[in-house]
Design a protein around this motif. Structure first.
Motif, PDB file in Angstrom:
ATOM      1  N   ILE A 138     -10.733 -17.001  28.606  1.00 24.02           N
ATOM      2  CA  ILE A 138      -9.295 -17.289  28.621  1.00 24.02           C
ATOM      3  C   ILE A 138      -8.955 -18.277  27.500  1.00 24.02           C
ATOM      4  O   ILE A 138      -7.979 -18.098  26.772  1.00 24.02           O
ATOM      5  N   MET A 139      -9.766 -19.314  27.350  1.00 24.66           N
ATOM      6  CA  MET A 139      -9.526 -20.334  26.308  1.00 24.66           C
ATOM      7  C   MET A 139      -9.483 -19.706  24.918  1.00 24.66           C
ATOM      8  O   MET A 139      -8.573 -19.994  24.135  1.00 24.66           O
ATOM      9  N   LEU A 140     -10.475 -18.873  24.615  1.00 24.68           N
ATOM     10  CA  LEU A 140     -10.567 -18.319  23.268  1.00 24.68           C
ATOM     11  C   LEU A 140      -9.497 -17.274  22.993  1.00 24.68           C
ATOM     12  O   LEU A 140      -8.969 -17.199  21.882  1.00 24.68           O
ATOM     13  N   VAL A 141      -9.166 -16.466  23.983  1.00 22.12           N
ATOM     14  CA  VAL A 141      -8.171 -15.412  23.775  1.00 22.12           C
ATOM     15  C   VAL A 141      -6.763 -16.006  23.673  1.00 22.12           C
ATOM     16  O   VAL A 141      -5.982 -15.622  22.802  1.00 22.12           O
ATOM     17  N   LEU A 142      -6.448 -16.953  24.557  1.00 19.04           N
ATOM     18  CA  LEU A 142      -5.093 -17.528  24.583  1.00 19.04           C
ATOM     19  C   LEU A 142      -4.961 -18.777  23.718  1.00 19.04           C
ATOM     20  O   LEU A 142      -3.858 -19.318  23.587  1.00 19.04           O
ATOM     21  N   ASP A 143      -6.081 -19.250  23.156  1.00 18.14           N
ATOM     22  CA  ASP A 143      -6.100 -20.454  22.326  1.00 18.14           C
ATOM     23  C   ASP A 143      -5.495 -21.648  23.075  1.00 18.14           C
ATOM     24  O   ASP A 143      -4.548 -22.283  22.617  1.00 18.14           O
ATOM     25  N   ILE A 144      -6.085 -21.910  24.267  1.00 19.63           N
ATOM     26  CA  ILE A 144      -5.641 -23.031  25.092  1.00 19.63           C
ATOM     27  C   ILE A 144      -6.848 -23.911  25.417  1.00 19.63           C
ATOM     28  O   ILE A 144      -7.986 -23.543  25.160  1.00 19.63           O
ATOM     29  N   THR A 145      -6.576 -25.075  26.011  1.00 18.61           N
ATOM     30  CA  THR A 145      -7.642 -26.016  26.339  1.00 18.61           C
ATOM     31  C   THR A 145      -8.393 -25.595  27.597  1.00 18.61           C
ATOM     32  O   THR A 145      -7.935 -24.737  28.369  1.00 18.61           O
ATOM     33  N   GLU A 146      -9.521 -26.239  27.809  1.00 23.03           N
ATOM     34  CA  GLU A 146     -10.339 -25.996  28.999  1.00 23.03           C
ATOM     35  C   GLU A 146      -9.527 -26.270  30.267  1.00 23.03           C
ATOM     36  O   GLU A 146      -9.576 -25.504  31.230  1.00 23.03           O
ATOM     37  N   GLU A 147      -8.768 -27.355  30.264  1.00 19.73           N
ATOM     38  CA  GLU A 147      -7.960 -27.732  31.425  1.00 19.73           C
ATOM     39  C   GLU A 147      -6.859 -26.716  31.689  1.00 19.73           C
ATOM     40  O   GLU A 147      -6.598 -26.351  32.838  1.00 19.73           O
ATOM     41  N   GLU A 148      -6.201 -26.256  30.617  1.00 23.15           N
ATOM     42  CA  GLU A 148      -5.123 -25.266  30.786  1.00 23.15           C
ATOM     43  C   GLU A 148      -5.672 -23.955  31.335  1.00 23.15           C
ATOM     44  O   GLU A 148      -5.047 -23.318  32.177  1.00 23.15           O
ATOM     45  N   ALA A 149      -6.848 -23.550  30.875  1.00 22.56           N
ATOM     46  CA  ALA A 149      -7.462 -22.316  31.371  1.00 22.56           C
ATOM     47  C   ALA A 149      -7.810 -22.445  32.846  1.00 22.56           C
ATOM     48  O   ALA A 149      -7.577 -21.525  33.632  1.00 22.56           O
ATOM     49  N   LEU A 150      -8.360 -23.598  33.229  1.00 21.49           N
ATOM     50  CA  LEU A 150      -8.702 -23.820  34.634  1.00 21.49           C
ATOM     51  C   LEU A 150      -7.447 -23.824  35.496  1.00 21.49           C
ATOM     52  O   LEU A 150      -7.442 -23.253  36.596  1.00 21.49           O
ATOM     53  N   GLU A 151      -6.373 -24.400  35.012  1.00 23.33           N
ATOM     54  CA  GLU A 151      -5.105 -24.394  35.744  1.00 23.33           C
ATOM     55  C   GLU A 151      -4.613 -22.972  35.972  1.00 23.33           C
ATOM     56  O   GLU A 151      -4.118 -22.645  37.052  1.00 23.33           O
ATOM     57  N   LYS A 152      -4.726 -22.117  34.966  1.00 15.65           N
ATOM     58  CA  LYS A 152      -4.312 -20.716  35.096  1.00 15.65           C
ATOM     59  C   LYS A 152      -5.125 -20.010  36.189  1.00 15.65           C
ATOM     60  O   LYS A 152      -4.577 -19.267  36.999  1.00 15.65           O
ATOM     61  N   ILE A 153      -6.423 -20.280  36.206  1.00 17.14           N
ATOM     62  CA  ILE A 153      -7.298 -19.667  37.212  1.00 17.14           C
ATOM     63  C   ILE A 153      -6.909 -20.130  38.606  1.00 17.14           C
ATOM     64  O   ILE A 153      -6.702 -19.329  39.511  1.00 17.14           O
ATOM     65  N   GLU A 154      -6.792 -21.444  38.768  1.00 15.65           N
ATOM     66  CA  GLU A 154      -6.489 -22.011  40.087  1.00 15.65           C
ATOM     67  C   GLU A 154      -5.106 -21.565  40.589  1.00 15.65           C
ATOM     68  O   GLU A 154      -4.946 -21.259  41.764  1.00 15.65           O
ATOM     69  N   ALA A 155      -4.126 -21.535  39.687  1.00 12.44           N
ATOM     70  CA  ALA A 155      -2.779 -21.119  40.087  1.00 12.44           C
ATOM     71  C   ALA A 155      -2.746 -19.659  40.524  1.00 12.44           C
ATOM     72  O   ALA A 155      -2.006 -19.302  41.445  1.00 12.44           O
ATOM     73  N   ALA A 156      -3.546 -18.825  39.899  1.00 14.93           N
ATOM     74  CA  ALA A 156      -3.552 -17.398  40.217  1.00 14.93           C
ATOM     75  C   ALA A 156      -4.213 -17.115  41.571  1.00 14.93           C
ATOM     76  O   ALA A 156      -3.821 -16.188  42.268  1.00 14.93           O
ATOM     77  N   ILE A 157      -5.226 -17.919  41.920  1.00 14.36           N
ATOM     78  CA  ILE A 157      -5.923 -17.708  43.203  1.00 14.36           C
ATOM     79  C   ILE A 157      -5.041 -18.205  44.329  1.00 14.36           C
ATOM     80  O   ILE A 157      -4.876 -17.649  45.335  1.00 14.36           O
TER      81      ILE A 157
END
Length: 157
Positions: A138-157
Motif C-alpha cells: 500500500i505504501m509503495l503503490v499509493l506513495d504514503i507513509t507507514e502510519e497512513e497505510a496502517l490507518e487505511k488497513i485498520e479503518a477498512a477492517i
C-alpha cells in the motif's frame, strides 16, 4: 529481470524498491542478487535473481489492486478451520502466493479473531507479518507513509 529502482513484492517479506543488483558469493557460488529495501521495518533483503520467479517475486500492484484489497478488508470474514495448526498452514500457503487479495483476507480474518483473544502465538506473528506485507505494498503503490497505510488497513477492517 527487474532493474534498480523497480518496485517489487517478495511474498514472504513485502514490497520494496530494488536498490541494486550485485553479485554475491554464497556457499562457493557467485550469483546476482536483488538488494531490496523494504520500507516497513526498514529492512533489506537479498533475493537471488535467477530464482525470483520461482519464489513469487512480482511487480507491485496498481491503485486498483490496492482498492480491491481495501475492499476485501471490509468484507465478512471467510470460514477457516477451527484447528489453529491447520489454519496456520493454510494461511501460510496463501501468503506464499504473493496475492494481495489473499494477504488482505488473512489480515482481515486474523485481526477479527485476535480481537476476541483467540489467536495462538504463531498466528499473532503471522498476522503481524501479513499486515507488514500488505502495508508495504500500500505504501509503495499509493506513495504514503507507514502510519497512513496502517490507518487505511485498520479503518477498512
Amino acid at each position: 529481470m527487474y532493474r534498480t529502482g523497480d518496485k517489487i513484492l517478495y511474498p514472504m517479506h513485502g514490497a520494496g524498491i530494488i536498490r541494486q543488483i550485485k553479485p554475491c558469493e554464497i556457499l562457493g557460488q557467485t550469483k546476482d542478487y536483488y538488494l531490496l529495501k523494504v520500507p516497513c521495518g526498514d529492512m533489506e533483503v537479498m533475493i537471488p535473481v535467477d530464482n525470483s520467479d520461482n519464489i513469487g517475486v512480482r511487480p507491485v500492484g496498481t491503485k486498483e489492486d490496492i482498492d480491491s484489497a481495501i475492499s476485501v478488508l471490509g468484507q465478512d470474514s471467510t470460514e477457516m478451520s477451527g484447528n489453529w495448526n491447520k489454519r496456520y498452514r493454510e494461511n501460510m500457503e496463501k501468503i506464499k502466493t504473493g496475492n494481495i487479495l489473499l494477504v488482505a483476507e488473512i489480515v482481515r480474518n486474523l485481526t477479527r479473531i485476535d480481537r476476541t483473544g483467540k489467536l495462538s502465538a504463531g498466528e499473532k506473528k503471522m498476522l503481524s507479518n501479513a499486515r507488514k506485507i500488505l502495508q508495504s505494498e500500500i505504501m509503495l503503490v499509493l506513495d504514503i507513509t507507514e502510519e497512513e497505510a496502517l490507518e487505511k488497513i485498520e479503518a477498512a477492517i
